[in-house]
Design an enzyme around this catalytic site. Structure first.
Site, PDB file in Angstrom:
ATOM      1  N   ASN A 177      11.374   1.922  -8.583  1.00 52.02           N
ATOM      2  CA  ASN A 177      12.269   0.929  -9.195  1.00 52.02           C
ATOM      3  C   ASN A 177      13.733   1.338  -9.078  1.00 52.02           C
ATOM      4  O   ASN A 177      14.575   0.578  -8.586  1.00 52.02           O
ATOM      5  CB  ASN A 177      11.845   0.723 -10.657  1.00 52.02           C
ATOM      6  CG  ASN A 177      12.815  -0.169 -11.419  1.00 52.02           C
ATOM      7  OD1 ASN A 177      13.915   0.248 -11.762  1.00 52.02           O
ATOM      8  ND2 ASN A 177      12.431  -1.401 -11.660  1.00 52.02           N
ATOM      9  N   ALA A 178      14.059   2.570  -9.492  1.00 52.94           N
ATOM     10  CA  ALA A 178      15.462   3.000  -9.508  1.00 52.94           C
ATOM     11  C   ALA A 178      16.011   3.157  -8.086  1.00 52.94           C
ATOM     12  O   ALA A 178      17.057   2.592  -7.744  1.00 52.94           O
ATOM     13  CB  ALA A 178      15.599   4.302 -10.292  1.00 52.94           C
ATOM     14  N   GLY A 179      15.307   3.900  -7.242  1.00 55.26           N
ATOM     15  CA  GLY A 179      15.796   4.187  -5.892  1.00 55.26           C
ATOM     16  C   GLY A 179      15.937   2.942  -5.032  1.00 55.26           C
ATOM     17  O   GLY A 179      16.955   2.759  -4.348  1.00 55.26           O
ATOM     18  N   LYS A 194       9.633   9.208 -27.592  1.00 52.24           N
ATOM     19  CA  LYS A 194       8.908   9.078 -26.327  1.00 52.24           C
ATOM     20  C   LYS A 194       7.419   9.104 -26.624  1.00 52.24           C
ATOM     21  O   LYS A 194       6.992   9.707 -27.615  1.00 52.24           O
ATOM     22  CB  LYS A 194       9.246  10.249 -25.397  1.00 52.24           C
ATOM     23  CG  LYS A 194       8.945   9.991 -23.939  1.00 52.24           C
ATOM     24  CD  LYS A 194      10.042   9.162 -23.294  1.00 52.24           C
ATOM     25  CE  LYS A 194      10.139   9.315 -21.820  1.00 52.24           C
ATOM     26  NZ  LYS A 194      11.470   8.918 -21.333  1.00 52.24           N
ATOM     27  N   GLY A 216      13.487   8.891  -3.151  1.00 57.61           N
ATOM     28  CA  GLY A 216      12.667   8.104  -4.079  1.00 57.61           C
ATOM     29  C   GLY A 216      12.933   6.629  -3.872  1.00 57.61           C
ATOM     30  O   GLY A 216      14.090   6.200  -3.828  1.00 57.61           O
TER      31      GLY A 216
HETATM   32  N1  GLU Z   1      11.962   5.081 -20.020  1.00 60.52           N
HETATM   33  C1  GLU Z   1      13.356   4.773 -19.879  1.00 60.52           C
HETATM   34  C2  GLU Z   1      14.193   6.016 -20.130  1.00 60.52           C
HETATM   35  O1  GLU Z   1      13.720   7.120 -20.045  1.00 60.52           O
HETATM   36  C3  GLU Z   1      13.752   3.578 -20.744  1.00 60.52           C
HETATM   37  C4  GLU Z   1      13.517   3.758 -22.209  1.00 60.52           C
HETATM   38  C5  GLU Z   1      13.756   2.492 -23.006  1.00 60.52           C
HETATM   39  O2  GLU Z   1      14.127   1.479 -22.428  1.00 60.52           O
HETATM   40  O3  GLU Z   1      13.565   2.557 -24.229  1.00 60.52           O
HETATM   41  O4  GLU Z   1      15.385   5.940 -20.341  1.00 60.52           O
END
Ligand code: GLU
Length: 404
Positions: free
Chosen positions: A213-215, A100, A210
């Site tokens: 994007n996801a919600g 990350k 929320g």
């Molecule tokens: N940021 C997203 C996650 O936390 C996607 C990470 C990615 O696609 O590498 O899963």
């Protein structure tokens, strides 16, 4: 934060029957890169921003995980998130370790040009960490395809060749994958379809916290499936209609006015109220720690799909389990995003690009297999989180044993 991870590992490690040395290896990140990004702002002043990239564990493959631009970013937070990526990638069984990155910045205060300079500076600072077989970044909180495009361009300039697989979540015309934009929601949808079948709940009523994007994409998928979405919210508040919201209208309202609360014909509710509505399926898709000791007794949902990262506190989680609520944990529920990132990387490396239907079919298969694997590892449906953690730790342990 690291103490929490270590305590967690001791507990899961014991129940997974893994050796102490494996717990020790997994208790610390493999590599932490730190830098200070110095940027010239549009008005000529200079500002500095702390930046990080953590490769937590690479036993199963190159590090993989997003980059977030957020004022709260710290080394500890990025490290913990990189640990959770290690777990998530193992749950869906894609050939990656976990990583990350982050920059401590409020991107909403930057102009487009400043944001571009910051994105490029990030890649210059960590260029030696990245690579298609080393560490592959992607979008996360407040980063998007445009930022991925600038980062790709900077990286390719540095390495003097094209390398689209260096980063995922790219625009389609730079080698992005179809479906990546809705992948988190769609992956969660595929899993929850299976869960609902297992608990004999057809056509659930739904509340979604929320509307990012996801919600918002989940709301669309749910309403297209004929499920009644009775409440949604964003950071400004929520709306509730027991007869069901018109999701296309909510999407339009959000786009035109900036918030779902301007939708007409529904009752305004708070984000807090949304969590305690009498619904079959509750989808926290916003921020962490929203279901806590304080409100968990009021939660009435039968199934919770964690599209956000870490929406349930450990104390609340124990109570939900006692109440018999089926919680689909974040490491499974929102793993569709990184799964399609993996598909993007495969397409970049082979140079062969898949049709939308093919990406969806492959995502569905991956998510359903992961759910089945997690279920097999869980005592019952109220203990999917423990099962997912155990499964992931076992998978990482297996890779580590071959290496040492
Ligand atoms: N940021 C997203 C996650 O936390 C996607 C990470 C990615 O696609 O590498 O899963």
């Amino acid at each position: 934060m690291m103490e929490k991870i270590q305590a967690f590992l001791r507990e899961v490690g014991r129940s997974a029957g893994v050796e102490d040395w494996i717990i020790e290896v997994l208790s610390k990140p493999e590599k932490v890169y730190k830098a200070t990004l110095t940027i010239k702002m549009d008005d000529g002043t200079i500002r500095t921003f702390p930046a990080y990239r953590v490769q937590y564990n690479t036993a199963r493959g190159p590090a993989k995980g997003g980059i977030r631009f957020h004022p709260n970013v710290t080394e500890e937070e990025v490290t913990a998130l990189a640990f959770w990526m290690t777990i998530k990638n193992a749950v869906v069984n894609i050939p990656y370790g976990g990583g990350k990155g982050g920059v401590a910045v409020n991107p909403k205060e930057l102009s487009r040009n400043e944001l571009e300079r910051l994105s490029r500076a990030y890649v210059r600072a960590f260029a030696e960490a990245f690579g298609v077989d080393k560490d592959i970044p992607a979008p996360d909180v407040y980063t998007n395809p445009q930022i991925m495009a600038w980062m790709l361009d900077e990286f390719e300039t540095i390495v003097r060749r094209k390398e689209p697989g260096f980063i995922t979540g790219k625009p389609i015309s730079l080698g992005g994958s179809l479906v990546r934009d809705i992948a988190t929601a769609l992956g969660g949808f595929y899993v929850v379809e299976e869960v609902l079948r297992d608990v004999d709940l057809e056509k659930p009523t739904v509340a979604i916290q929320g509307f990012g994007n996801a919600g918002s994409n989940f709301a669309r998928l749910a309403s297209e499936a004929g499920w009644k979405v009775i409440a949604v919210s964003d950071s400004k508040g929520g709306i509730y209609d027991p007869d069901g919201l018109d999701i296309e209208e909510v999407l339009r309202t959000k786009k035109e006015t900036g918030s779902v609360i301007n939708y007409e014909g529904a009752r305004r509710i708070s984000n807090e109220e949304l969590l305690t509505l009498d619904v079959d399926l509750l989808v926290p898709a916003a921020i962490e720690n929203v279901i806590t000791e304080k409100n968990v007794e009021e939660v009435k949902a039968k199934v919770i799909l964690e599209l956000a990262n870490g929406p349930t506190t450990p104390e609340a989680d124990r109570i939900l389990q006692k109440k018999g609520v089926v919680v689909v944990p974040d490491v499974l529920a929102n793993a569709g995003g990184v799964t399609v990132s993996y598909f993007e990387w495969v397409q970049n490396r082979t140079g062969e690009y898949w049709k939308e239907e093919e990406v969806k079919r492959k995502l569905s298969e991956k998510m359903k297999t992961a759910y089945k694997d997690v279920k097999e590892e869980s005592e019952d449906l109220t203990k999917l989180r423990e099962g997912a953690y155990r499964l992931a730790v076992k998978r990482v342990a297996e890779a580590l044993r071959w290496r040492f």
